[in-house]
Motif scaffolding. Structure first.
Motif, PDB file in Angstrom:
ATOM      1  N   ASP A 289       0.793  -0.865   0.001  1.00  0.00           N
ATOM      2  CA  ASP A 289      -0.419  -0.110   0.085  1.00  0.00           C
ATOM      3  C   ASP A 289       0.545   1.307   0.186  1.00  0.00           C
ATOM      4  OD1 ASP A 289      -2.469  -1.493   0.052  1.00  0.00           O
ATOM      5  OD2 ASP A 289      -1.536  -1.838   2.241  1.00  0.00           O
ATOM      6  N   GLY A 290       2.354   0.888  -0.163  1.00  0.00           N
ATOM      7  CA  GLY A 290       3.174   2.796   0.308  1.00  0.00           C
ATOM      8  C   GLY A 290       4.035   2.388   1.435  1.00  0.00           C
ATOM      9  N   LEU A 291       2.874   1.939   2.083  1.00  0.00           N
ATOM     10  CA  LEU A 291       3.343   2.295   3.435  1.00  0.00           C
ATOM     11  C   LEU A 291       5.166   2.379   4.196  1.00  0.00           C
ATOM     12  CD1 LEU A 291       0.021   1.432   4.672  1.00  0.00           C
ATOM     13  CD2 LEU A 291       0.118   4.411   4.877  1.00  0.00           C
ATOM     14  N   THR A 292       4.971   3.505   5.220  1.00  0.00           N
ATOM     15  CA  THR A 292       6.874   3.236   6.092  1.00  0.00           C
ATOM     16  C   THR A 292       6.757   2.269   6.873  1.00  0.00           C
ATOM     17  OG1 THR A 292       6.958   5.087   6.111  1.00  0.00           O
ATOM     18  CG2 THR A 292       7.910   4.468   4.152  1.00  0.00           C
ATOM     19  N   ALA A 293       7.526   2.188   7.189  1.00  0.00           N
ATOM     20  CA  ALA A 293       7.592   2.348   9.009  1.00  0.00           C
ATOM     21  C   ALA A 293       7.342   3.074  10.032  1.00  0.00           C
ATOM     22  CB  ALA A 293       9.029   1.502   9.072  1.00  0.00           C
ATOM     23  N   LEU A 294       7.954   4.554   9.563  1.00  0.00           N
ATOM     24  CA  LEU A 294       6.974   5.595   9.794  1.00  0.00           C
ATOM     25  C   LEU A 294       6.035   5.947   9.976  1.00  0.00           C
ATOM     26  CD1 LEU A 294       8.290   8.713  11.441  1.00  0.00           C
ATOM     27  CD2 LEU A 294       8.488   9.619   9.031  1.00  0.00           C
ATOM     28  N   GLN A 295       5.063   5.995   8.506  1.00  0.00           N
ATOM     29  CA  GLN A 295       3.602   6.119   8.771  1.00  0.00           C
ATOM     30  C   GLN A 295       3.069   5.032   9.765  1.00  0.00           C
ATOM     31  OE1 GLN A 295       3.805   5.554   4.383  1.00  0.00           O
ATOM     32  NE2 GLN A 295       3.319   8.054   4.194  1.00  0.00           N
ATOM     33  N   TYR A 296       2.939   3.804   9.665  1.00  0.00           N
ATOM     34  CA  TYR A 296       2.285   2.969  10.813  1.00  0.00           C
ATOM     35  C   TYR A 296       3.418   3.504  12.002  1.00  0.00           C
ATOM     36  CZ  TYR A 296       1.496  -0.592   7.051  1.00  0.00           C
ATOM     37  OH  TYR A 296       0.919  -1.455   5.808  1.00  0.00           O
TER      38      TYR A 296
ATOM     39  N   ILE B  60      -2.679  12.138  12.334  1.00  0.00           N
ATOM     40  CA  ILE B  60      -3.822  12.704  12.700  1.00  0.00           C
ATOM     41  C   ILE B  60      -4.814  12.655  12.673  1.00  0.00           C
ATOM     42  CG2 ILE B  60      -5.203  15.360  11.519  1.00  0.00           C
ATOM     43  CD1 ILE B  60      -2.756  16.360  10.692  1.00  0.00           C
ATOM     44  N   ALA B  61      -4.431  11.596  11.307  1.00  0.00           N
ATOM     45  CA  ALA B  61      -5.875  10.742  10.919  1.00  0.00           C
ATOM     46  C   ALA B  61      -5.823   9.100  11.784  1.00  0.00           C
ATOM     47  CB  ALA B  61      -7.247  10.680   9.963  1.00  0.00           C
ATOM     48  N   GLY B  62      -5.239   8.911  11.797  1.00  0.00           N
ATOM     49  CA  GLY B  62      -4.610   7.090  12.107  1.00  0.00           C
ATOM     50  C   GLY B  62      -5.788   6.633  13.406  1.00  0.00           C
ATOM     51  N   SER B  63      -5.280   5.186  13.170  1.00  0.00           N
ATOM     52  CA  SER B  63      -5.928   5.109  14.528  1.00  0.00           C
ATOM     53  C   SER B  63      -6.241   5.340  15.613  1.00  0.00           C
ATOM     54  CB  SER B  63      -5.483   3.177  14.311  1.00  0.00           C
ATOM     55  OG  SER B  63      -4.636   3.478  14.856  1.00  0.00           O
ATOM     56  N   VAL B  64      -4.425   5.869  16.246  1.00  0.00           N
ATOM     57  CA  VAL B  64      -4.377   6.988  17.491  1.00  0.00           C
ATOM     58  C   VAL B  64      -4.184   7.822  17.397  1.00  0.00           C
ATOM     59  CG1 VAL B  64      -3.277   5.872  19.919  1.00  0.00           C
ATOM     60  CG2 VAL B  64      -3.829   4.246  18.172  1.00  0.00           C
ATOM     61  N   PRO B  65      -4.597   9.000  17.117  1.00  0.00           N
ATOM     62  CA  PRO B  65      -4.312  10.137  16.671  1.00  0.00           C
ATOM     63  C   PRO B  65      -3.786  10.418  18.107  1.00  0.00           C
ATOM     64  CG  PRO B  65      -6.761  10.282  16.446  1.00  0.00           C
ATOM     65  CD  PRO B  65      -6.046   8.851  17.044  1.00  0.00           C
ATOM     66  N   ASP B  66      -2.721  11.580  18.185  1.00  0.00           N
ATOM     67  CA  ASP B  66      -1.686  11.865  18.896  1.00  0.00           C
ATOM     68  C   ASP B  66      -1.267  13.200  18.894  1.00  0.00           C
ATOM     69  OD1 ASP B  66       0.652  12.246  21.011  1.00  0.00           O
ATOM     70  OD2 ASP B  66       0.452   9.694  20.830  1.00  0.00           O
TER      71      ASP B  66
ATOM     72  N   GLU C 258     -11.882  18.090   8.964  1.00  0.00           N
ATOM     73  CA  GLU C 258     -12.383  16.727   8.426  1.00  0.00           C
ATOM     74  C   GLU C 258     -12.682  15.527  10.032  1.00  0.00           C
ATOM     75  OE1 GLU C 258     -12.374  13.073   5.566  1.00  0.00           O
ATOM     76  OE2 GLU C 258     -11.574  14.859   4.566  1.00  0.00           O
ATOM     77  N   VAL C 259     -11.647  15.891  10.549  1.00  0.00           N
ATOM     78  CA  VAL C 259     -11.989  14.994  11.800  1.00  0.00           C
ATOM     79  C   VAL C 259     -12.063  14.818  13.241  1.00  0.00           C
ATOM     80  CG1 VAL C 259     -10.264  12.706  10.546  1.00  0.00           C
ATOM     81  CG2 VAL C 259      -9.367  14.383  12.427  1.00  0.00           C
ATOM     82  N   GLY C 260     -12.267  16.720  13.046  1.00  0.00           N
ATOM     83  CA  GLY C 260     -12.539  17.030  14.163  1.00  0.00           C
ATOM     84  C   GLY C 260     -11.701  17.324  15.108  1.00  0.00           C
ATOM     85  N   PHE C 261     -10.585  16.754  14.771  1.00  0.00           N
ATOM     86  CA  PHE C 261      -9.276  16.670  15.755  1.00  0.00           C
ATOM     87  C   PHE C 261      -8.172  18.353  16.171  1.00  0.00           C
ATOM     88  CE2 PHE C 261      -4.642  14.591  16.852  1.00  0.00           C
ATOM     89  CZ  PHE C 261      -4.896  14.791  17.648  1.00  0.00           C
ATOM     90  N   LYS C 262      -9.496  18.959  17.537  1.00  0.00           N
ATOM     91  CA  LYS C 262      -9.030  20.291  17.255  1.00  0.00           C
ATOM     92  C   LYS C 262      -7.250  20.951  17.772  1.00  0.00           C
ATOM     93  CE  LYS C 262     -13.705  21.432  19.383  1.00  0.00           C
ATOM     94  NZ  LYS C 262     -14.475  21.333  20.627  1.00  0.00           N
ATOM     95  N   GLN C 263      -6.970  19.489  18.481  1.00  0.00           N
ATOM     96  CA  GLN C 263      -5.563  19.981  18.874  1.00  0.00           C
ATOM     97  C   GLN C 263      -4.633  20.536  17.777  1.00  0.00           C
ATOM     98  OE1 GLN C 263      -5.108  16.690  21.989  1.00  0.00           O
ATOM     99  NE2 GLN C 263      -4.045  18.304  23.194  1.00  0.00           N
ATOM    100  N   ALA C 264      -4.735  19.075  17.076  1.00  0.00           N
ATOM    101  CA  ALA C 264      -3.673  19.577  15.541  1.00  0.00           C
ATOM    102  C   ALA C 264      -4.056  20.804  15.184  1.00  0.00           C
ATOM    103  CB  ALA C 264      -4.351  18.359  15.104  1.00  0.00           C
TER     104      ALA C 264
END
Length: 280
Positions: free
Chosen positions: A34-41, A87-93, A123-129
């Protein structure tokens, strides 16, 4: 391959093994299907320490072109960077978002739908971000200083001078350099990763989608092995011919029974079954 393991440990948040792979030369720019790197994961799954380590050890190689690059702003097949996925991953931090911004992530990169990290946060409503990304971005000098400080804490990639004389050559005779910061490579590996990967991928897909192609590849390799055996046999005969020509090898004269006994003795001693000849 090492890239698969690197992504696996990034997903799990396994810091010790992640460091060990990077220290051993694993490619942080390696991508999955899917074109994903270790950093992205790592960003996607909210593993802050893994993100810090991968940011500090971001120098890698494009497996298709061999170009030396950073994994920081690489995009997946959907156009996501590590910042998008933090920002939009499974665990936004927000800590990971802030770290990537300070490390110099490009805030204007758009995904396949044209969304920047700020658009995605909205779009995801991540106010802090949203608040963070709407602020004045850090200057290039500030990003460079932060990146250098990060490397001082987490850098494990090893640098060594490389002797270009043993590099593979292109059609013009120029060395193919796969990385600026050549990492130690086990002696038994004679091919560079960007040479191995396309071959391995091709044969893996062949075995999954077209078994006949995989068999044809195997037959080709076996054919080459047989041709090499024939070449060795010809070479052996040529050596024997030259020795006889130089007077260093003579045929033994004797009865048929003597020759048979000599031939048997030769077969028992070297297994080749050559006619009874001796070297002076």
């Amino acid at each position: 391959m090492s890239g698969d393991q690197l992504r696996k440990f990034a997903v799990m948040g396994d810091v010790p093994n992640l460091k060990q792979l990077l220290r051993g030369g694993a490619n942080p720019c390696s991508k999955d299907k899917d074109g994903l790197t270790a950093l992205q994961y790592a960003a996607w799954n909210g593993h802050a320490e893994c993100v810090e380590i991968l940011v500090a050890n971001d120098r890698g190689t494009d497996v298709e072109t061999g170009d030396h690059e950073s994994s920081l702003d690489l995009q997946s097949d959907s156009g996501f960077t590590a910042l998008h996925l933090s920002i939009a991953g499974s665990v936004p931090d927000i800590a990971i978002v802030r770290y990537l911004v300070l490390a110099g992530s490009n805030l204007d990169v758009a995904d396949s739908l044209g969304r920047t990290p700020l658009d995605l946060a909205d779009e995801v409503g991540f106010k802090q971000a949203i608040e963070l990304l709407e602020q004045e971005p850090p200057t290039p000098e500030e990003c460079d200083a932060f990146y250098e400080a990060s490397k001082e804490r987490h850098l494990v990639q090893q640098h060594r001078e490389h002797d270009f004389s043993d590099c593979p050559k292109d059609e013009h005779g120029n060395p193919i350099v796969t990385r600026d910061d050549k990492l130690p490579m086990p002696v038994e590996l004679t091919m560079y990763e960007h040479h191995i990967f396309p071959f391995a991928e091709k044969n893996y897909k062949a075995s999954r989608q077209d078994g006949a192609e995989a068999i044809r590849n195997l037959e080709s390799v076996l054919g080459e092995a047989c041709a090499n055996e024939e070449r060795r046999e010809v070479l052996a005969h040529n050596v024997e011919h030259n020795l006889r020509k130089q007077g260093k090898m003579n045929w033994r004269r004797g009865s048929v029974s003597e020759k048979s006994a000599e031939a048997k003795k030769m077969r028992e001693s070297n297994g080749r079954g050559r006619r009874g000849s001796v070297i002076k």
